[in-house]
Design a protein around this motif. Sequence first.
Motif, PDB file in Angstrom:
ATOM      1  N   LYS A 126      78.937 114.483  81.434  1.00 32.55           N
ATOM      2  CA  LYS A 126      78.425 115.954  81.165  1.00 32.55           C
ATOM      3  C   LYS A 126      78.596 116.625  79.745  1.00 32.55           C
ATOM      4  CE  LYS A 126      80.131 120.181  84.140  1.00 32.55           C
ATOM      5  NZ  LYS A 126      80.668 120.519  82.900  1.00 32.55           N
ATOM      6  N   ASN A 139      70.289 111.905  75.437  1.00 34.83           N
ATOM      7  CA  ASN A 139      71.601 112.091  76.135  1.00 34.83           C
ATOM      8  C   ASN A 139      71.205 112.167  78.006  1.00 34.83           C
ATOM      9  OD1 ASN A 139      72.434 112.930  73.877  1.00 34.83           O
ATOM     10  ND2 ASN A 139      72.023 115.021  74.284  1.00 34.83           N
ATOM     11  N   SER A 194      75.477 121.941  86.812  1.00 28.71           N
ATOM     12  CA  SER A 194      75.382 122.535  85.100  1.00 28.71           C
ATOM     13  C   SER A 194      73.883 122.331  84.174  1.00 28.71           C
ATOM     14  CB  SER A 194      75.980 121.425  84.305  1.00 28.71           C
ATOM     15  OG  SER A 194      75.567 119.827  84.548  1.00 28.71           O
ATOM     16  N   VAL A 195      73.295 121.269  85.063  1.00 31.90           N
ATOM     17  CA  VAL A 195      71.797 121.405  85.163  1.00 31.90           C
ATOM     18  C   VAL A 195      71.233 122.967  84.825  1.00 31.90           C
ATOM     19  CG1 VAL A 195      69.009 120.184  85.422  1.00 31.90           C
ATOM     20  CG2 VAL A 195      71.543 118.495  85.053  1.00 31.90           C
ATOM     21  N   ASP A 249      71.884 125.219  82.787  1.00 28.98           N
ATOM     22  CA  ASP A 249      71.208 124.857  81.433  1.00 28.98           C
ATOM     23  C   ASP A 249      69.193 125.440  81.287  1.00 28.98           C
ATOM     24  OD1 ASP A 249      71.584 123.301  79.341  1.00 28.98           O
ATOM     25  OD2 ASP A 249      70.264 122.229  79.522  1.00 28.98           O
ATOM     26  N   ILE A 277      66.083 118.765  81.562  1.00 32.04           N
ATOM     27  CA  ILE A 277      66.565 117.684  82.306  1.00 32.04           C
ATOM     28  C   ILE A 277      66.164 117.036  82.914  1.00 32.04           C
ATOM     29  CG2 ILE A 277      69.011 117.103  83.408  1.00 32.04           C
ATOM     30  CD1 ILE A 277      69.460 118.381  80.439  1.00 32.04           C
ATOM     31  N   ASN A 293      68.919 113.807  79.341  1.00 35.50           N
ATOM     32  CA  ASN A 293      68.907 115.105  78.672  1.00 35.50           C
ATOM     33  C   ASN A 293      67.636 114.830  77.142  1.00 35.50           C
ATOM     34  OD1 ASN A 293      69.264 117.465  76.811  1.00 35.50           O
ATOM     35  ND2 ASN A 293      71.105 117.257  77.407  1.00 35.50           N
TER      36      ASN A 293
HETATM   37  C1  LIG Z   1      71.462 118.895  77.141  1.00 37.72           C
HETATM   38  O1  LIG Z   1      71.593 118.217  75.117  1.00 37.72           O
HETATM   39  C2  LIG Z   1      71.996 119.835  74.129  1.00 37.72           C
HETATM   40  C3  LIG Z   1      71.804 119.084  73.111  1.00 37.72           C
HETATM   41  O2  LIG Z   1      72.112 118.002  72.879  1.00 37.72           O
HETATM   42  C4  LIG Z   1      73.322 120.291  75.094  1.00 37.72           C
HETATM   43  O3  LIG Z   1      72.848 121.479  74.167  1.00 37.72           O
HETATM   44  C5  LIG Z   1      72.825 120.718  76.576  1.00 37.72           C
HETATM   45  O4  LIG Z   1      73.849 121.118  77.092  1.00 37.72           O
HETATM   46  C6  LIG Z   1      72.602 119.516  77.058  1.00 37.72           C
HETATM   47  N1  LIG Z   1      72.044 119.519  78.970  1.00 37.72           N
HETATM   48  C7  LIG Z   1      72.639 119.351  79.472  1.00 37.72           C
HETATM   49  C8  LIG Z   1      72.364 120.292  80.774  1.00 37.72           C
HETATM   50  O5  LIG Z   1      73.633 118.126  79.993  1.00 37.72           O
END
Ligand SMILES: *[C@@H]1O[C@H](CO)[C@@H](O)[C@H](O)[C@H]1NC(C)=O
Length: 485
Positions: free
Chosen positions: A270, A284, A308-309, A312, A420, A444
């Motif tokens: 992650k 990503n 984390s998802v 975010d 995501i 991502n």
């Molecule tokens: C998705 O990508 C962005 C930048 O590319 C990053 O800031 C973010 O944390 C990522 N989100 C997750 C859940 O991995």
Amino acid sequence: MTVKMDLTYNKLVDVEQRRQDNRKSQLYSRCAIALAGVAAVLLAAMAIHNLLSLRLSSPTPDKAFCRILPHAPSCYDPCKIVLVESMPEGLEFNSSTTHPSIFQAWLNLMNDAHSSLDIASFYWTLTNKDTHTYEPTASQGETILKKLAEVSGRLSVRIAVNAPQESQPQHDLRLLNDSGADIRTVNMKELTSGVLHTKFWIVDKKHIYIGSANMDWRSLTQVKELGAVIYNCSCLATDLGKIFEAYWLLAESTTIPSPWPSSFSTLYNKDTPMQLQLNNTPANVYLSSSPPSFCAAGRTPDLQSILSVIEDARSFIYIAVMNYLPTMEFSHPKRYWADIDTQLRKAAYERRIVVRLLISCWASTQPVMIPFLKSLASVYDPKSKLDIQVRLFVVPATPKQKEIPFARVNHNKYMVTDKIAYIGTSNWSGDYFVNTAGSALVVNQTSSKSEELTVQSQLQAVFERDWNSDYSTPLTQHSNLKHYC
Ligand SMILES: *[C@@H]1O[C@H](CO)[C@@H](O)[C@H](O)[C@H]1NC(C)=O
Ligand SMILES: *[C@@H]1O[C@H](CO)[C@@H](O)[C@H](O)[C@H]1NC(C)=O
Ligand SMILES: *[C@@H]1O[C@H](CO)[C@@H](O)[C@H](O)[C@H]1NC(C)=O
Ligand SMILES: *[C@@H]1O[C@H](CO)[C@@H](O)[C@H](O)[C@H]1NC(C)=O
Ligand SMILES: *[C@@H]1O[C@H](CO)[C@@H](O)[C@H](O)[C@H]1NC(C)=O
């Protein structure tokens, strides 16, 4: 043929390595510039911090940039992702959102296979010998089994399966074994007191399938399933291969290595996802795994990836899972387990995120799920901008379809946010993240550079199709399970 393939593969890896080395040095120099910038900003911030005693929560520059970039090389494979679904017989939506079938995807993968096929699986019942119902809709499962038996004679086919109980059908595995497949059973009960619940395929170390479908004929025609196939993507296939190799090793073992040998480690997680082109759009991506004891160095445990998802998300979180329980479903004595539940309430309260849960309701739904879902759905008050809503999805059944055991249910296990797409293999209750083996694909990728929609927006459309269909019913405080399922 295999030798030739391997040589070609090694050559590709070589070229890949050189490209990555080039890219690494670029990254190092970019890193230096980034660090200088960050250092300047930080100095200013520290001054302000000292003045105002503000709390700085941003990570250190080392953690945010330079430690991670050089270690997570980009991938240059032309990866192509396709969402795939199984629709229970008779289910019809008023929507143009459709995807290729899982049945077709599995057939295509077998047709494309030149050297190897690795399958991680929970149980096998691809013919309806198990139910003695002679269902015409079992024919897809039977076709898959026949084709698998055929390729088992030609290619290296490896199957990791949860150690079957006496009562479980063994016909398919015996047939595949006799056809030349290499089968290993993982005794999860002994290892973690869980099960191997993972469902994925790796073809030629190049294409992968991951999703909710079991190796069960019902998963192709009588149960609603969702998965993803990624073609031409050796980078991701190699990484998923490490999760497979862990099962393969554990099948011969009564203990879990700790730490795992370095060959199982990954650079992609992650914090440092794999950077690649997915359908010609930068993305990503990483693969998470559970239980935590199966995660070698670098691997994000599945629960951490879900949390984390959720954290975010900036505007919405849509979740479609069969089971949702803030408990350890199978523990005695009973245990409350609210890691995900708390994170959802927190997102709704602290950041005003719209949360939607589409949960399955069928004959085997545990009644205790409903009060917990009502509790979540009660976090709804437009005036305070609290917006969690829950709907129950019911797959209707004719009297004849009702006779098929363990069918006619929405078995999806995914989440989509404004950023995501998360496609997993686990039910959402504590057990699945603590002692059961599962894995997930996390993509991502928000802005599409090509004509094609991103996988995130495709998954969002799947969710909205299902959420807005007549098969979904809002869960209210007065809802009575008996009336729906
Ligand atoms: C998705 O990508 C962005 C930048 O590319 C990053 O800031 C973010 O944390 C990522 N989100 C997750 C859940 O991995
Ligand atoms: C597979 O076949 C071999 C003999 O060829 C046998 O020893 C083994 O027990 C079989 N395994 C399974 C899982 O049926
Ligand atoms: C994968 O790559 C091969 C060779 O370049 C190509 O023929 C094939 O169409 C690609 N598959 C997909 C699904 O894009
Ligand atoms: C998911 O949960 C249900 C209900 O507890 C359980 O029967 C099933 O084995 C679990 N796994 C699958 C097949 O998704
Ligand atoms: C589709 O639309 C028709 C007409 O509005 C309606 O009767 C039917 O129930 C709808 N089906 C679903 C699955 O929403």
